[in-house]
Scaffold this motif. Structure first.
Motif, PDB file in Angstrom:
ATOM      1  N   ALA A 212       0.826  -1.209   0.000  1.00 16.94           N
ATOM      2  CA  ALA A 212       0.000   0.000   0.000  1.00 16.94           C
ATOM      3  C   ALA A 212       0.860   1.260   0.000  1.00 16.94           C
ATOM      4  CB  ALA A 212      -0.931  -0.005   1.210  1.00 16.94           C
ATOM      5  N   ASP A 213       2.033   1.181   0.609  1.00 15.05           N
ATOM      6  CA  ASP A 213       2.946   2.330   0.612  1.00 15.05           C
ATOM      7  C   ASP A 213       3.685   2.449  -0.711  1.00 15.05           C
ATOM      8  OD1 ASP A 213       2.292   3.034   3.245  1.00 15.05           O
ATOM      9  OD2 ASP A 213       3.787   1.648   4.061  1.00 15.05           O
ATOM     10  N   LEU A 214       4.086   1.348  -1.277  1.00 12.23           N
ATOM     11  CA  LEU A 214       4.848   1.386  -2.525  1.00 12.23           C
ATOM     12  C   LEU A 214       4.069   2.059  -3.648  1.00 12.23           C
ATOM     13  CD1 LEU A 214       6.477  -2.158  -2.375  1.00 12.23           C
ATOM     14  CD2 LEU A 214       7.702   0.024  -2.336  1.00 12.23           C
ATOM     15  N   VAL A 215       2.772   1.806  -3.721  1.00 14.76           N
ATOM     16  CA  VAL A 215       1.974   2.401  -4.807  1.00 14.76           C
ATOM     17  C   VAL A 215       1.721   3.884  -4.588  1.00 14.76           C
ATOM     18  CG1 VAL A 215       0.853   0.215  -5.352  1.00 14.76           C
ATOM     19  CG2 VAL A 215      -0.229   1.778  -3.718  1.00 14.76           C
ATOM     20  N   ALA A 216       2.011   4.379  -3.379  1.00 14.03           N
ATOM     21  CA  ALA A 216       1.750   5.786  -3.070  1.00 14.03           C
ATOM     22  C   ALA A 216       3.017   6.628  -3.018  1.00 14.03           C
ATOM     23  CB  ALA A 216       1.007   5.897  -1.730  1.00 14.03           C
ATOM     24  N   ILE A 217       4.166   6.034  -3.292  1.00 24.16           N
ATOM     25  CA  ILE A 217       5.429   6.775  -3.231  1.00 24.16           C
ATOM     26  C   ILE A 217       5.501   7.788  -4.368  1.00 24.16           C
ATOM     27  CG2 ILE A 217       7.925   6.561  -3.562  1.00 24.16           C
ATOM     28  CD1 ILE A 217       7.830   3.984  -1.976  1.00 24.16           C
ATOM     29  N   ASP A 218       5.878   9.004  -4.019  1.00 19.79           N
ATOM     30  CA  ASP A 218       6.006  10.080  -5.001  1.00 19.79           C
ATOM     31  C   ASP A 218       7.430  10.617  -4.960  1.00 19.79           C
ATOM     32  OD1 ASP A 218       5.470  12.016  -6.871  1.00 19.79           O
ATOM     33  OD2 ASP A 218       4.564  13.404  -5.442  1.00 19.79           O
ATOM     34  N   ALA A 219       8.386   9.733  -5.218  1.00 18.71           N
ATOM     35  CA  ALA A 219       9.799  10.109  -5.217  1.00 18.71           C
ATOM     36  C   ALA A 219      10.566   9.039  -5.993  1.00 18.71           C
ATOM     37  CB  ALA A 219      10.327  10.204  -3.784  1.00 18.71           C
ATOM     38  N   PRO A 220      11.721   9.393  -6.539  1.00 16.46           N
ATOM     39  CA  PRO A 220      12.560   8.376  -7.188  1.00 16.46           C
ATOM     40  C   PRO A 220      12.983   7.312  -6.178  1.00 16.46           C
ATOM     41  CG  PRO A 220      13.309  10.593  -7.741  1.00 16.46           C
ATOM     42  CD  PRO A 220      12.306  10.737  -6.642  1.00 16.46           C
ATOM     43  N   VAL A 221      13.026   6.059  -6.610  1.00 18.06           N
ATOM     44  CA  VAL A 221      13.350   4.936  -5.728  1.00 18.06           C
ATOM     45  C   VAL A 221      14.489   4.117  -6.336  1.00 18.06           C
ATOM     46  CG1 VAL A 221      12.510   2.766  -4.735  1.00 18.06           C
ATOM     47  CG2 VAL A 221      11.022   4.780  -4.761  1.00 18.06           C
ATOM     48  N   LEU A 222      15.470   3.802  -5.493  1.00 20.29           N
ATOM     49  CA  LEU A 222      16.504   2.829  -5.821  1.00 20.29           C
ATOM     50  C   LEU A 222      16.363   1.679  -4.843  1.00 20.29           C
ATOM     51  CD1 LEU A 222      19.121   1.826  -7.215  1.00 20.29           C
ATOM     52  CD2 LEU A 222      20.402   3.168  -5.522  1.00 20.29           C
ATOM     53  N   ALA A 223      16.102   0.474  -5.339  1.00 15.71           N
ATOM     54  CA  ALA A 223      15.950  -0.709  -4.491  1.00 15.71           C
ATOM     55  C   ALA A 223      17.054  -1.702  -4.800  1.00 15.71           C
ATOM     56  CB  ALA A 223      14.583  -1.352  -4.713  1.00 15.71           C
ATOM     57  N   ILE A 224      17.783  -2.110  -3.756  1.00 10.18           N
ATOM     58  CA  ILE A 224      18.916  -3.016  -3.913  1.00 10.18           C
ATOM     59  C   ILE A 224      18.758  -4.183  -2.943  1.00 10.18           C
ATOM     60  CG2 ILE A 224      21.409  -3.274  -3.660  1.00 10.18           C
ATOM     61  CD1 ILE A 224      21.713  -0.317  -4.321  1.00 10.18           C
ATOM     62  N   LEU A 237      12.229  -7.501  -5.487  1.00 12.32           N
ATOM     63  CA  LEU A 237      12.622  -6.368  -6.321  1.00 12.32           C
ATOM     64  C   LEU A 237      11.660  -6.203  -7.503  1.00 12.32           C
ATOM     65  CD1 LEU A 237      16.499  -6.854  -6.437  1.00 12.32           C
ATOM     66  CD2 LEU A 237      15.272  -5.007  -5.272  1.00 12.32           C
ATOM     67  N   ASP A 238      11.203  -7.311  -8.046  1.00  9.00           N
ATOM     68  CA  ASP A 238      10.267  -7.248  -9.170  1.00  9.00           C
ATOM     69  C   ASP A 238       8.948  -6.617  -8.736  1.00  9.00           C
ATOM     70  OD1 ASP A 238      12.159  -8.514 -10.750  1.00  9.00           O
ATOM     71  OD2 ASP A 238      11.368 -10.511 -10.317  1.00  9.00           O
ATOM     72  N   GLU A 247       9.631   7.026 -10.980  1.00  8.47           N
ATOM     73  CA  GLU A 247      10.978   6.553 -11.296  1.00  8.47           C
ATOM     74  C   GLU A 247      11.423   5.494 -10.292  1.00  8.47           C
ATOM     75  OE1 GLU A 247      15.616   8.078 -11.220  1.00  8.47           O
ATOM     76  OE2 GLU A 247      14.003   9.574 -11.179  1.00  8.47           O
ATOM     77  N   VAL A 248      11.815   4.331 -10.770  1.00 10.89           N
ATOM     78  CA  VAL A 248      12.275   3.264  -9.883  1.00 10.89           C
ATOM     79  C   VAL A 248      13.360   2.465 -10.595  1.00 10.89           C
ATOM     80  CG1 VAL A 248      10.385   1.760 -10.653  1.00 10.89           C
ATOM     81  CG2 VAL A 248      11.596   1.235  -8.533  1.00 10.89           C
ATOM     82  N   GLU A 249      14.412   2.176  -9.867  1.00 13.08           N
ATOM     83  CA  GLU A 249      15.514   1.362 -10.374  1.00 13.08           C
ATOM     84  C   GLU A 249      15.773   0.250  -9.372  1.00 13.08           C
ATOM     85  OE1 GLU A 249      20.276   1.789 -11.503  1.00 13.08           O
ATOM     86  OE2 GLU A 249      19.031   3.582 -11.199  1.00 13.08           O
ATOM     87  N   VAL A 250      15.827  -0.988  -9.847  1.00 13.60           N
ATOM     88  CA  VAL A 250      16.093  -2.115  -8.959  1.00 13.60           C
ATOM     89  C   VAL A 250      17.394  -2.780  -9.380  1.00 13.60           C
ATOM     90  CG1 VAL A 250      13.664  -2.495  -8.424  1.00 13.60           C
ATOM     91  CG2 VAL A 250      14.686  -3.725 -10.329  1.00 13.60           C
ATOM     92  N   ARG A 251      18.157  -3.200  -8.384  1.00 17.86           N
ATOM     93  CA  ARG A 251      19.446  -3.847  -8.645  1.00 17.86           C
ATOM     94  C   ARG A 251      19.562  -5.087  -7.758  1.00 17.86           C
ATOM     95  NH1 ARG A 251      23.491   1.447  -8.298  1.00 17.86           N
ATOM     96  NH2 ARG A 251      22.315   2.771  -9.763  1.00 17.86           N
ATOM     97  N   ARG A 252      19.777  -6.206  -8.392  1.00 25.13           N
ATOM     98  CA  ARG A 252      20.009  -7.472  -7.695  1.00 25.13           C
ATOM     99  C   ARG A 252      21.498  -7.754  -7.754  1.00 25.13           C
ATOM    100  NH1 ARG A 252      16.027 -12.604  -8.027  1.00 25.13           N
ATOM    101  NH2 ARG A 252      17.342 -14.184  -7.033  1.00 25.13           N
ATOM    102  N   ILE A 253      22.196  -7.597  -6.623  1.00 21.90           N
ATOM    103  CA  ILE A 253      23.652  -7.585  -6.607  1.00 21.90           C
ATOM    104  C   ILE A 253      24.199  -9.001  -6.406  1.00 21.90           C
ATOM    105  CG2 ILE A 253      25.696  -6.590  -5.540  1.00 21.90           C
ATOM    106  CD1 ILE A 253      23.870  -4.545  -6.894  1.00 21.90           C
ATOM    107  N   PRO A 254      25.050  -9.475  -7.312  1.00 21.88           N
ATOM    108  CA  PRO A 254      25.635 -10.815  -7.156  1.00 21.88           C
ATOM    109  C   PRO A 254      26.440 -10.935  -5.864  1.00 21.88           C
ATOM    110  CG  PRO A 254      26.002  -9.969  -9.373  1.00 21.88           C
ATOM    111  CD  PRO A 254      25.453  -8.828  -8.570  1.00 21.88           C
TER     112      PRO A 254
END
Length: 311
Positions: A212-224, A237-238, A247-254
C-alpha cells in the motif's frame, strides 16, 4: 566530515539521540535520514556485540558526495531513553517520521533536498515515509515487498534449508508454534520460550503490508537486494518495480548478503560472523551515494518535510 550530536523529539515527547554528519564546506547541504534494520540498533549500527557498520560507513561516503546524514539510537538503545522491548513496529515508523522532521528543521540542511535510506526493517519504514511525507529520493536496501507474515515465512523456510536435514522438521514445528503464540499475544511484551519478547512489534510487523505504501510513493526509488540474501526474497525487487508508480531502479547484486557484504560461498546466516569482520561493501556505498547525489543535488524541484512541494 564533521559530526555533531542532535536529538529529534518523538510524538510522545521522547528524545531520540542521534548524530548529524556534515560534509566539508558551507551549507546548507542535501541530507539523508538513515534507518537501520530490526532489533535494538544504535546509531552506529550495533546490536550488542554485533556491528553491522552501515550507519557510520554510509555517513562517510555520503559526506564525500556533499550529502549530510542523520542516524539515531532506537528507543531504549544507546543514549535514547525508553524500553526497546515495549516499542512496536508502528512506534518505529513514527520515530522515523519525527527524525525526518527534525532533520529538515536543521539550519545546516536543505529542507527541499532530503532523502531516506533504509535497510531491512528500515527500508519498510522508508516506504511509509515515501508514501506519507514528501521526500526527494528513497533507497531501499534489502526491503521486503510482501505482507509481513508472508515475508517472515519466506525467511523461515530459507533459514531452515541451511540446517542438517534431520533437524528441519523439528525446527519447522517449533517455528510455527512460536508464530502462533506470538499472534495470540495481546501485550506489548510477552514471555515465550522462557524469554521476554517484543510481542507487539512482531504482531504489527506480521500484519503490515508494504504494498500500500509502494503504490503511493512520489519520489525516485533505488531498491537493492543481494542475490545471496536469505532474510529477504530478492524476487521482491520485481514487485517493487511493478508497484512504484514513478521513477524506480532495482538492482540485484551478485553475492551480496543481507548484512551488505559480498560472499561467494553458500548463502547462510552462519557466515555472518566472518562477513561482519569486513566493512560494508564499498561499491554498494559508492553507488548509493552517487545515485542520491544525482537525485538530491541536481533536482530542479525539491521537496520539504512539511509535505508540500517547493519550487
Amino acid at each position: 566530515m564533521r559530526q555533531i550530536d542532535m536529538t529529534a523529539t518523538a510524538d510522545d515527547g521522547l528524545e531520540l539521540a542521534g548524530t548529524l554528519a556534515l560534509p566539508d564546506g558551507p551549507g546548507p547541504h542535501p541530507a539523508v535520514l538513515v534507518l537501520q534494520g530490526s532489533g535494538p540498533v544504535d546509531r552506529d549500527s550495533k546490536v550488542g556485540r554485533i556491528r553491522l557498520g552501515l550507519g557510520p560507513e554510509l555517513a562517510e561516503m555520503l559526506a564525500r558526495h556533499g550529502i549530510a546524514s542523520l542516524r539515531y539510537d532506537r528507543r531504549g538503545v544507546g543514549a535514547t531513553p525508553g524500553d526497546w522491548l515495549a516499542s512496536g513496529f508502528t512506534d518505529n515508523v513514527a520515530d522515523a517520521d519525527a527524525a525526518l522532521r527534525a532533520l529538515g528543521a536543521r539550519p545546516e540542511v536543505r529542507a527541499d533536498m532530503i532523502g531516506v535510506v533504509g535497510h531491512s526493517e528500515g527500508a519498510v519504514h522508508a516506504m511509509r515515509l515515501g508514501a506519507s511525507t514528501r521526500v526527494g529520493a528513497i533507497v531501499l536496501l534489502a526491503g521486503f515487498a510482501q505482507p509481513g507474515e508472508e515475508s517472515l515465512r519466506w525467511q523461515g523456510r530459507h533459514l531452515v534449508r541451511n540446517l542438517p536435514k534431520p533437524l528441519r522438521p523439528l525446527v519447522r514445528r517449533i517455528a510455527l508454534w512460536h508464530l502462533a503464540r506470538i499472534k495470540a499475544t495481546t501485550t506489548d511484551v510477552a514471555r515465550l520460550g522462557g524469554r521476554r519478547l517484543n510481542a507487539r512489534w512482531h504482531r504489527e510487523l506480521l500484519a503490515h503490508d508494504p504494498r500500500a505504501d509502494l503504490v503511493a510513493i512520489d519520489a525516485p526509488v533505488l531498491a537493492i537486494t543481494g542475490d545471496k540474501d536469505v532474510q529477504v526474497d530478492p524476487d521482491d525487487l520485481d514487485e517493487i518495480a511493478r508497484l512504484v508508480p514513478g521513477e524506480v531502479e532495482v538492482r540485484r547484486i551478485p553475492d551480496l548478503t543481507h548484512v551488505l557484504r559480498r560472499d561467494p560461498g553458500k548463502p547462510t546466516v552462519r557466515n555472518y560472523g566472518r562477513q561482519l569482520k569486513r566493512p560494508v561493501d564499498a561499491e554498494l556505498l559508492e553507488d548509493v551515494a552517487a545515485w542520491l547525489g544525482g537525485r538530491l543535488g541536481t533536482a530542479e524541484t525539491g521537496v520539504d518535510t512539511t509535505g508540500h512541494r517547493s519550487a
